[in-house]
Design a protein around this motif. Structure first.
Motif, PDB file in Angstrom:
ATOM      1  N   ALA A 221     138.991 -89.851 102.517  1.00  0.00           N
ATOM      2  CA  ALA A 221     138.733 -89.538 101.106  1.00  0.00           C
ATOM      3  C   ALA A 221     139.036 -88.096 100.729  1.00  0.00           C
ATOM      4  CB  ALA A 221     137.276 -89.862 100.768  1.00  0.00           C
ATOM      5  N   GLY A 222     138.911 -87.175 101.682  1.00  0.00           N
ATOM      6  CA  GLY A 222     139.168 -85.778 101.350  1.00  0.00           C
ATOM      7  C   GLY A 222     138.270 -85.309 100.217  1.00  0.00           C
ATOM      8  N   LEU A 223     138.886 -84.711  99.197  1.00  0.00           N
ATOM      9  CA  LEU A 223     138.133 -84.223  98.041  1.00  0.00           C
ATOM     10  C   LEU A 223     138.346 -85.135  96.842  1.00  0.00           C
ATOM     11  CD1 LEU A 223     138.708 -80.372  98.367  1.00  0.00           C
ATOM     12  CD2 LEU A 223     136.972 -81.808  99.426  1.00  0.00           C
ATOM     13  N   ASP A 224     138.350 -86.423  97.090  1.00  0.00           N
ATOM     14  CA  ASP A 224     138.520 -87.403  96.018  1.00  0.00           C
ATOM     15  C   ASP A 224     137.391 -87.279  94.996  1.00  0.00           C
ATOM     16  OD1 ASP A 224     140.166 -90.203  95.587  1.00  0.00           O
ATOM     17  OD2 ASP A 224     138.115 -90.319  94.832  1.00  0.00           O
ATOM     18  N   THR A 225     137.729 -87.464  93.729  1.00  0.00           N
ATOM     19  CA  THR A 225     136.731 -87.290  92.670  1.00  0.00           C
ATOM     20  C   THR A 225     136.478 -88.561  91.861  1.00  0.00           C
ATOM     21  OG1 THR A 225     138.366 -86.581  91.012  1.00  0.00           O
ATOM     22  CG2 THR A 225     137.382 -84.858  92.412  1.00  0.00           C
ATOM     23  N   PHE A 226     137.008 -89.698  92.299  1.00  0.00           N
ATOM     24  CA  PHE A 226     136.903 -90.931  91.516  1.00  0.00           C
ATOM     25  C   PHE A 226     135.460 -91.220  91.103  1.00  0.00           C
ATOM     26  CE2 PHE A 226     135.957 -95.454  91.248  1.00  0.00           C
ATOM     27  CZ  PHE A 226     136.883 -95.879  90.304  1.00  0.00           C
ATOM     28  N   ALA A 227     134.540 -91.151  92.043  1.00  0.00           N
ATOM     29  CA  ALA A 227     133.149 -91.507  91.764  1.00  0.00           C
ATOM     30  C   ALA A 227     132.519 -90.614  90.709  1.00  0.00           C
ATOM     31  CB  ALA A 227     132.330 -91.441  93.057  1.00  0.00           C
ATOM     32  N   PHE A 228     133.038 -89.404  90.570  1.00  0.00           N
ATOM     33  CA  PHE A 228     132.484 -88.455  89.599  1.00  0.00           C
ATOM     34  C   PHE A 228     133.221 -88.531  88.261  1.00  0.00           C
ATOM     35  CE2 PHE A 228     131.812 -86.934  93.881  1.00  0.00           C
ATOM     36  CZ  PHE A 228     130.441 -86.724  93.896  1.00  0.00           C
ATOM     37  N   ARG A 229     134.431 -89.072  88.281  1.00  0.00           N
ATOM     38  CA  ARG A 229     135.183 -89.256  87.031  1.00  0.00           C
ATOM     39  C   ARG A 229     134.806 -90.539  86.309  1.00  0.00           C
ATOM     40  NH1 ARG A 229     140.238 -90.244  88.349  1.00  0.00           N
ATOM     41  NH2 ARG A 229     140.122 -89.848  90.589  1.00  0.00           N
ATOM     42  N   TYR A 230     134.268 -91.506  87.038  1.00  0.00           N
ATOM     43  CA  TYR A 230     133.951 -92.804  86.444  1.00  0.00           C
ATOM     44  C   TYR A 230     132.507 -93.230  86.750  1.00  0.00           C
ATOM     45  CZ  TYR A 230     138.981 -93.273  85.702  1.00  0.00           C
ATOM     46  OH  TYR A 230     140.281 -93.077  85.293  1.00  0.00           O
ATOM     47  N   PRO A 231     131.536 -92.451  86.301  1.00  0.00           N
ATOM     48  CA  PRO A 231     130.129 -92.783  86.595  1.00  0.00           C
ATOM     49  C   PRO A 231     129.705 -94.145  86.058  1.00  0.00           C
ATOM     50  CG  PRO A 231     130.275 -91.078  84.907  1.00  0.00           C
ATOM     51  CD  PRO A 231     131.644 -91.227  85.481  1.00  0.00           C
ATOM     52  N   ASP A 232     130.256 -94.567  84.926  1.00  0.00           N
ATOM     53  CA  ASP A 232     129.873 -95.861  84.358  1.00  0.00           C
ATOM     54  C   ASP A 232     130.307 -97.014  85.258  1.00  0.00           C
ATOM     55  OD1 ASP A 232     128.684 -94.641  82.226  1.00  0.00           O
ATOM     56  OD2 ASP A 232     130.346 -94.972  80.831  1.00  0.00           O
ATOM     57  N   LEU A 233     131.488 -96.887  85.888  1.00  0.00           N
ATOM     58  CA  LEU A 233     131.961 -97.940  86.780  1.00  0.00           C
ATOM     59  C   LEU A 233     131.045 -98.087  87.996  1.00  0.00           C
ATOM     60  CD1 LEU A 233     135.860 -97.532  86.862  1.00  0.00           C
ATOM     61  CD2 LEU A 233     134.527 -99.312  85.741  1.00  0.00           C
ATOM     62  N   LEU A 234     130.446 -96.972  88.422  1.00  0.00           N
ATOM     63  CA  LEU A 234     129.609 -97.015  89.622  1.00  0.00           C
ATOM     64  C   LEU A 234     128.238 -97.652  89.382  1.00  0.00           C
ATOM     65  CD1 LEU A 234     131.837 -95.005  90.658  1.00  0.00           C
ATOM     66  CD2 LEU A 234     130.051 -94.143  92.163  1.00  0.00           C
ATOM     67  N   LYS A 235     128.002 -98.070  88.154  1.00  0.00           N
ATOM     68  CA  LYS A 235     126.772 -98.822  87.896  1.00  0.00           C
ATOM     69  C   LYS A 235     126.864-100.215  88.514  1.00  0.00           C
ATOM     70  CE  LYS A 235     125.826 -96.323  83.586  1.00  0.00           C
ATOM     71  NZ  LYS A 235     125.757 -96.419  82.100  1.00  0.00           N
ATOM     72  N   SER A 236     128.106-100.720  88.678  1.00  0.00           N
ATOM     73  CA  SER A 236     128.296-102.051  89.259  1.00  0.00           C
ATOM     74  C   SER A 236     129.257-102.042  90.440  1.00  0.00           C
ATOM     75  CB  SER A 236     128.818-103.023  88.196  1.00  0.00           C
ATOM     76  OG  SER A 236     130.026-102.547  87.621  1.00  0.00           O
ATOM     77  N   LEU A 237     129.859-100.894  90.722  1.00  0.00           N
ATOM     78  CA  LEU A 237     130.832-100.768  91.804  1.00  0.00           C
ATOM     79  C   LEU A 237     130.292 -99.840  92.884  1.00  0.00           C
ATOM     80  CD1 LEU A 237     133.908-101.319  92.663  1.00  0.00           C
ATOM     81  CD2 LEU A 237     134.359 -99.060  91.668  1.00  0.00           C
ATOM     82  N   ASN A 238     130.282-100.305  94.127  1.00  0.00           N
ATOM     83  CA  ASN A 238     129.912 -99.451  95.241  1.00  0.00           C
ATOM     84  C   ASN A 238     131.163 -98.751  95.774  1.00  0.00           C
ATOM     85  OD1 ASN A 238     127.000 -99.548  96.231  1.00  0.00           O
ATOM     86  ND2 ASN A 238     127.408-101.723  95.844  1.00  0.00           N
ATOM     87  N   VAL A 239     131.083 -97.440  95.931  1.00  0.00           N
ATOM     88  CA  VAL A 239     132.207 -96.651  96.439  1.00  0.00           C
ATOM     89  C   VAL A 239     131.826 -96.083  97.799  1.00  0.00           C
ATOM     90  CG1 VAL A 239     133.683 -94.646  96.065  1.00  0.00           C
ATOM     91  CG2 VAL A 239     133.005 -96.076  94.125  1.00  0.00           C
ATOM     92  N   PHE A 240     132.729 -96.239  98.765  1.00  0.00           N
ATOM     93  CA  PHE A 240     132.505 -95.740 100.120  1.00  0.00           C
ATOM     94  C   PHE A 240     133.595 -94.730 100.460  1.00  0.00           C
ATOM     95  CE2 PHE A 240     130.629 -99.868  99.758  1.00  0.00           C
ATOM     96  CZ  PHE A 240     129.431 -99.774 100.457  1.00  0.00           C
ATOM     97  N   GLU A 241     133.185 -93.518 100.766  1.00  0.00           N
ATOM     98  CA  GLU A 241     134.135 -92.486 101.184  1.00  0.00           C
ATOM     99  C   GLU A 241     134.032 -92.307 102.698  1.00  0.00           C
ATOM    100  OE1 GLU A 241     133.969 -88.799  99.139  1.00  0.00           O
ATOM    101  OE2 GLU A 241     134.197 -89.691  97.140  1.00  0.00           O
ATOM    102  N   LEU A 242     135.141 -92.576 103.399  1.00  0.00           N
ATOM    103  CA  LEU A 242     135.186 -92.392 104.845  1.00  0.00           C
ATOM    104  C   LEU A 242     136.094 -91.224 105.160  1.00  0.00           C
ATOM    105  CD1 LEU A 242     134.476 -95.523 104.366  1.00  0.00           C
ATOM    106  CD2 LEU A 242     135.240 -95.820 106.721  1.00  0.00           C
ATOM    107  N   ASP A 243     135.594 -90.291 105.960  1.00  0.00           N
ATOM    108  CA  ASP A 243     136.430 -89.146 106.321  1.00  0.00           C
ATOM    109  C   ASP A 243     135.852 -88.430 107.531  1.00  0.00           C
ATOM    110  OD1 ASP A 243     138.536 -87.377 106.237  1.00  0.00           O
ATOM    111  OD2 ASP A 243     138.250 -86.851 104.133  1.00  0.00           O
TER     112      ASP A 243
END
Length: 282
Positions: A88-110
């Motif tokens: 994942a590095g310094l990926d920012t998806f989870a912080f750019r789309y907070p509304d999506l994370l209400k129903s989407l689980n995001v896993f960062e492996l690094d």
């Protein structure tokens, strides 16, 4: 990477996404948060190693991020419940789309060192960690995703998932890459997808690579992150099938340029040996 070393590559690609989003007149990908994650001293170091103009014209990390998230958004609409970011590095998806994370689980492996740095930077800039963002430390050279997911309390091997693996395969051995790809069908159901990028074998051919790329290879060797592996695009579909994956797309540099850079900027060119692959778990 050394055990305690933060990935310079992760830092540089995030910086490229950041300056593209800040300064490009025609944005291919808008990562409006990436720039803030990079400490000022690291920004200066990156610009000392590579001129800012060259960084602005570096398209691989921009186009692959656009490619990945375009397909991710479509996958979410069709029922994907988990987004797994490998390396994942310094990926920012989870912080750019907070509304999506209400129903989407995001896993960062690094790698642990990079992941610790990223989490410290998130705290430093004052962002809230979304409840559905989960961090899993992983060293691709020593560990495998099966064990990691089996020990995770949050990951479901029964839920349809979307995997992304950007800017990593070229830094691993072919065996390490295929081990990870072969393990994906073991931890996710049929219909789950993965997007990854890779170098063609021509990248490591003295006769087919450019002077600029030779310089980059020397730079990466010097900082301890050598580029190791390329693949044959012509045999990629068969090789993926042997791993339980059906290759749906295998974009060449020409394809990438036509899809994302036509009419944007005549100075922008796709990396001549980078390919984007989209595959589905059979």
């Amino acid at each position: 990477m050394k055990k305690s070393q933060i990935s310079f590559t992760a830092m540089m690609t995030a910086y490229i996404r950041g300056i593209h989003s800040k300064y490009a007149k025609h944005k291919i990908f808008n990562d409006f948060l990436a720039y803030d994650l990079i400490p000022e001293e690291q920004k200066k170091l990156i610009e000392e190693i590579m001129p800012k103009e060259a960084l602005m014209n570096s398209t691989a990390s921009i186009t692959r991020s656009r490619y990945t998230e375009d397909f991710l958004m479509k996958a979410i609409e069709t029922g994907v419940e988990q987004y797994v970011i490998l390396g994942a590095g310094l990926d920012t998806f989870a912080f750019r789309y907070p509304d999506l994370l209400k129903s989407l689980n995001v896993f960062e492996l690094d790698h642990p060192a990079t992941q610790i740095f990223k989490r410290q930077r998130v705290d430093k800039v004052g962002w809230n960690h979304p409840e559905n963002l989960h961090y899993i430390s992983l060293d691709f050279t020593r560990e495998d995703i099966v064990n990691k997911f089996n020990s995770s309390l949050n990951y479901s091997a029964l839920s349809k998932s979307f995997f992304s693996w950007q800017g990593v395969t070229m830094y691993l051995s072919k065996e390490e890459v295929y081990k990870t790809l072969a393990n994906i069908p073991k931890v996710t159901p049929s219909g789950s997808m993965i997007v990854f990028d890779y170098f063609s074998v021509d990248e490591f051919n003295e006769e087919t690579t450019s002077t600029d790329l030779k310089k980059k290879e020397k730079m990466m060797n010097k900082i301890g992150e050598p580029m190791k592996t390329g693949f044959d695009p012509a045999s990629m579909k068969q090789e993926m099938a042997e791993l339980g994956l059906n290759l749906l797309e295998n974009l060449s540099p020409t394809d990438i340029e036509k899809r994302y850079m036509t009419g944007v900027n005549v100075n922008l060119k796709a990396h001549k040996n980078v390919y984007f692959a989209l595959a589905v778990v059979e």
